[in-house]
Motif scaffolding. Structure first.
Motif, mmCIF file in Angstrom:
data_model
loop_
_atom_site.group_PDB
_atom_site.id
_atom_site.type_symbol
_atom_site.label_atom_id
_atom_site.label_comp_id
_atom_site.label_asym_id
_atom_site.label_seq_id
_atom_site.Cartn_x
_atom_site.Cartn_y
_atom_site.Cartn_z
ATOM 1 N N PHE A 278 8.298 -6.790 -10.237
ATOM 2 C CA PHE A 278 7.959 -6.992 -8.824
ATOM 3 C C PHE A 278 7.942 -5.677 -8.043
ATOM 4 O O PHE A 278 8.770 -4.799 -8.270
ATOM 5 C CB PHE A 278 8.961 -7.950 -8.165
ATOM 6 N N ASP A 279 7.018 -5.599 -7.099
ATOM 7 C CA ASP A 279 6.975 -4.465 -6.169
ATOM 8 C C ASP A 279 7.206 -5.001 -4.754
ATOM 9 O O ASP A 279 8.268 -4.835 -4.182
ATOM 10 C CB ASP A 279 5.630 -3.745 -6.303
ATOM 11 N N VAL A 280 6.210 -5.706 -4.205
ATOM 12 C CA VAL A 280 6.404 -6.372 -2.918
ATOM 13 C C VAL A 280 6.129 -7.849 -3.135
ATOM 14 O O VAL A 280 5.125 -8.208 -3.751
ATOM 15 C CB VAL A 280 5.443 -5.814 -1.843
ATOM 16 N N MET A 281 7.033 -8.699 -2.684
ATOM 17 C CA MET A 281 6.738 -10.133 -2.739
ATOM 18 C C MET A 281 6.825 -10.685 -1.333
ATOM 19 O O MET A 281 7.638 -10.233 -0.526
ATOM 20 C CB MET A 281 7.675 -10.864 -3.699
ATOM 21 N N VAL A 282 5.952 -11.615 -1.032
ATOM 22 C CA VAL A 282 5.961 -12.218 0.304
ATOM 23 C C VAL A 282 6.013 -13.726 0.148
ATOM 24 O O VAL A 282 5.396 -14.292 -0.759
ATOM 25 C CB VAL A 282 4.729 -11.774 1.129
ATOM 26 N N THR A 283 6.782 -14.362 1.016
ATOM 27 C CA THR A 283 6.912 -15.805 0.864
ATOM 28 C C THR A 283 7.376 -16.499 2.139
ATOM 29 O O THR A 283 7.809 -15.867 3.098
ATOM 30 C CB THR A 283 7.851 -16.118 -0.333
ATOM 31 N N GLU A 284 7.261 -17.785 2.102
ATOM 32 C CA GLU A 284 7.650 -18.681 3.190
ATOM 33 C C GLU A 284 9.148 -18.536 3.501
ATOM 34 O O GLU A 284 9.941 -18.162 2.631
ATOM 35 C CB GLU A 284 7.300 -20.105 2.734
ATOM 36 N N ASN A 285 9.508 -18.867 4.716
ATOM 37 C CA ASN A 285 10.866 -18.699 5.240
ATOM 38 C C ASN A 285 11.968 -19.193 4.290
ATOM 39 O O ASN A 285 12.836 -18.424 3.867
ATOM 40 C CB ASN A 285 10.917 -19.443 6.587
ATOM 41 N N MET A 286 11.927 -20.458 3.929
ATOM 42 C CA MET A 286 13.026 -20.992 3.124
ATOM 43 C C MET A 286 12.983 -20.506 1.677
ATOM 44 O O MET A 286 14.034 -20.223 1.083
ATOM 45 C CB MET A 286 13.038 -22.518 3.149
ATOM 46 N N PHE A 287 11.773 -20.372 1.117
ATOM 47 C CA PHE A 287 11.690 -19.809 -0.239
ATOM 48 C C PHE A 287 12.336 -18.417 -0.241
ATOM 49 O O PHE A 287 13.068 -18.053 -1.155
ATOM 50 C CB PHE A 287 10.228 -19.662 -0.692
ATOM 51 N N GLY A 288 12.035 -17.637 0.806
ATOM 52 C CA GLY A 288 12.560 -16.270 0.888
ATOM 53 C C GLY A 288 14.070 -16.243 1.042
ATOM 54 O O GLY A 288 14.752 -15.382 0.485
ATOM 55 N N ASP A 289 14.586 -17.189 1.795
ATOM 56 C CA ASP A 289 16.045 -17.283 1.964
ATOM 57 C C ASP A 289 16.709 -17.489 0.610
ATOM 58 O O ASP A 289 17.665 -16.802 0.248
ATOM 59 C CB ASP A 289 16.365 -18.455 2.909
ATOM 60 N N ILE A 290 16.173 -18.408 -0.159
ATOM 61 C CA ILE A 290 16.788 -18.772 -1.439
ATOM 62 C C ILE A 290 16.594 -17.665 -2.483
ATOM 63 O O ILE A 290 17.535 -17.250 -3.152
ATOM 64 C CB ILE A 290 16.204 -20.109 -1.942
ATOM 65 N N LEU A 291 15.365 -17.171 -2.592
ATOM 66 C CA LEU A 291 15.080 -16.175 -3.638
ATOM 67 C C LEU A 291 15.877 -14.889 -3.440
ATOM 68 O O LEU A 291 16.262 -14.239 -4.408
ATOM 69 C CB LEU A 291 13.574 -15.848 -3.671
ATOM 70 N N THR A 292 16.124 -14.508 -2.178
ATOM 71 C CA THR A 292 16.824 -13.232 -1.973
ATOM 72 C C THR A 292 18.329 -13.355 -2.243
ATOM 73 O O THR A 292 18.939 -12.391 -2.698
ATOM 74 C CB THR A 292 16.563 -12.655 -0.575
ATOM 75 N N ARG B 288 0.820 -1.203 0.000
ATOM 76 C CA ARG B 288 0.000 0.000 0.000
ATOM 77 C C ARG B 288 0.854 1.254 0.000
ATOM 78 O O ARG B 288 0.502 2.253 -0.601
ATOM 79 C CB ARG B 288 -0.833 -0.025 1.287
ATOM 80 N N LYS B 289 1.992 1.189 0.687
ATOM 81 C CA LYS B 289 2.870 2.365 0.777
ATOM 82 C C LYS B 289 3.789 2.465 -0.437
ATOM 83 O O LYS B 289 4.551 3.408 -0.559
ATOM 84 C CB LYS B 289 3.722 2.294 2.051
ATOM 85 N N ARG B 290 3.745 1.464 -1.316
ATOM 86 C CA ARG B 290 4.621 1.488 -2.486
ATOM 87 C C ARG B 290 3.800 1.529 -3.766
ATOM 88 O O ARG B 290 2.883 2.323 -3.868
ATOM 89 C CB ARG B 290 5.558 0.271 -2.444
ATOM 90 N N ARG B 291 4.078 0.641 -4.715
ATOM 91 C CA ARG B 291 3.375 0.699 -6.000
ATOM 92 C C ARG B 291 2.116 -0.162 -6.004
ATOM 93 O O ARG B 291 1.522 -0.424 -7.042
ATOM 94 C CB ARG B 291 4.337 0.295 -7.123
ATOM 95 N N LYS B 292 1.741 -0.642 -4.831
ATOM 96 C CA LYS B 292 0.456 -1.321 -4.633
ATOM 97 C C LYS B 292 0.320 -2.622 -5.411
ATOM 98 O O LYS B 292 -0.743 -2.952 -5.922
ATOM 99 C CB LYS B 292 -0.710 -0.379 -4.965
ATOM 100 N N LYS B 293 1.414 -3.336 -5.483
ATOM 101 C CA LYS B 293 1.352 -4.636 -6.138
ATOM 102 C C LYS B 293 1.991 -5.670 -5.208
ATOM 103 O O LYS B 293 3.121 -5.481 -4.746
ATOM 104 C CB LYS B 293 2.111 -4.568 -7.461
ATOM 105 N N LEU B 294 1.261 -6.726 -4.927
ATOM 106 C CA LEU B 294 1.780 -7.759 -4.025
ATOM 107 C C LEU B 294 1.824 -9.103 -4.749
ATOM 108 O O LEU B 294 0.826 -9.537 -5.331
ATOM 109 C CB LEU B 294 0.871 -7.857 -2.783
#
Ligand code: IPM
Ligand code: MN
Length: 356
Positions: free
Chosen positions: A235-249, A179-185
């Motif tokens: 991408f604007d904001v992406m949200v994900t599970e712990n391990m997926f997030g570890d790998i993707l980042t 919401r505070k950014r480009r409004k895409k999740l």
């Protein structure tokens, strides 16, 4: 303002990069008239050596009574190569995250104009990429029980476990961020296979009507891994599970040009922790060659998130950008190693820029 910071340098390059971030924080605090109070505590392999516990009670108590935690890195090869070790440095980091209730790890990714040619990806693909990965940090595969081995040792299991409450709170934070950014999740999951992912998707769909201004998309993690480097600007904001997030980042860091450039903020119930996304880089420990920028940029996030001191944060970011533009960089960012500055020389450059 009085700033009370717990400093957990940890292992490997931790002390060197945290040392530079602290100098930068001192310079900024001095410039803006803040009183900076820091107290150090043990975490990781150094804490195991000193106390037998990778996250000693004294460290937790210090974190609890501080306004924010500046964190370096943990890990030591002697444990990586010993699968039978009962106590591991990483348990210290996980215990800290869990005990402080840090359920969201916010990992912003931007490209720096002067580093575009450091990425193996084509400039037109990455120029202007600007997104935030929100990694769930206290659930999923990292924490789900049971975890362990069968009695004969020949079967091992990890459990991916999420409750509705855990999913709701991380999604709420992510919707509000969008919401505070480009409004895409983008909700990244593996809902075609995993039950936990289907819970994430269900909860997210239930929450969507509360955020009509946010456009939501759902993406399988394998596809996300590809899209991230194919066209990161989507991408604007992406949200994900712990391990997926570890790998993707870690994957996403190639967009910025170096893993040594990515900061993060871990937020939740108690004191927030500010930490680079990279690890302890043991090969470089003690050599004064590691890139301190991820930790310095984590300090910028600390000013912003823990205190709302946005001008201070902006000055740190400006100083880091200026150092990149001036070519005052460590060896991960130079083609010619003889032109690389040391960790502390990059710190000097940034401190001097702030003080001038
Ligand atoms: C990170 C690190 C940690 C993690 C390790 C050191 C346990 O890779 O902060 O991304 O996997 O969370
Ligand atoms: Mn990681």
């Amino acid at each position: 303002m009085r700033l009370n910071i717990a400093v957990l340098a940890g292992d490997g390059i931790g002390p060197e990069i945290v040392g530079q971030a602290l100098r930068v924080m001192k310079a900024v605090a001095g410039k803006f008239g803040h009183e900076l109070h820091t107290e150090e505590a043990l975490v990781g392999a150094v804490a195991i050596d000193a106390t037998g516990n990778p996250y000693p009670d004294a460290t937790h108590e210090l974190c609890m009574r501080s306004d924010a935690v500046l964190f370096g890195a943990i890990g030591h090869p002697r444990f990586d190569n010993d699968p039978s070790a009962k106590v591991r440095p990483e348990q210290g980091l996980l215990a800290m995250r869990k005990k402080l209730g840090l359920y969201a790890n916010i990992r912003p990714l931007i490209t720096f104009p002067s580093l575009l040619d450091k990425s193996p990806l084509k400039t037109d693909r990455i120029e202007g990429a600007d997104f935030v990965a929100i990694r769930e940090l206290t659930g999923g595969l990292y924490f789900g029980q049971p975890q362990g081995r069968s009695e004969n040792g020949n079967t091992a299991y990890d459990t991916c476990l999420y409750t509705r409450e855990e999913v709701e709170r991380i999604l709420k934070l992510s919707f509000e961020f969008a919401r505070k950014r480009r409004k895409k999740l983008t909700v990244v999951d593996k809902a075609n296979v995993l039950a936990t992912s289907r819970l994430w998707r269900q909860v997210s769909k239930e929450m969507e009507p509360q955020y009509p201004d946010v456009e939501v998309e759902y993406m399988f993690v394998d596809n996300a891994a590809m899209q991230l480097i194919q066209w990161p600007k989507r991408f604007d904001v992406m949200v994900t599970e712990n391990m997926f997030g570890d790998i993707l980042t870690d994957e996403a860091s190639v967009i910025a040009g170096s893993l040594g450039m990515l900061p993060s903020a871990s937020v939740g119930v108690h004191t927030s922790v500010f930490e680079p996304i990279h690890g302890s880089y043991p090969q470089a420990a003690g050599k004064n060659i590691a890139n301190p920028c991820a930790t310095i940029l984590s300090a910028a996030m600390l000013f912003e998130y823990a205190y709302n001191l946005n001008e201070e944060a902006a000055l740190i970011r400006k100083a880091v950008e200026a150092s990149l533009e001036a070519g005052a960089v460590t060896e991960d960012l130079t083609d010619d190693k003889s032109k690389a500055l040391t960790t502390s020389a990059v710190g000097d450059w940034i401190v001097q820029y702030i003080l001038k």
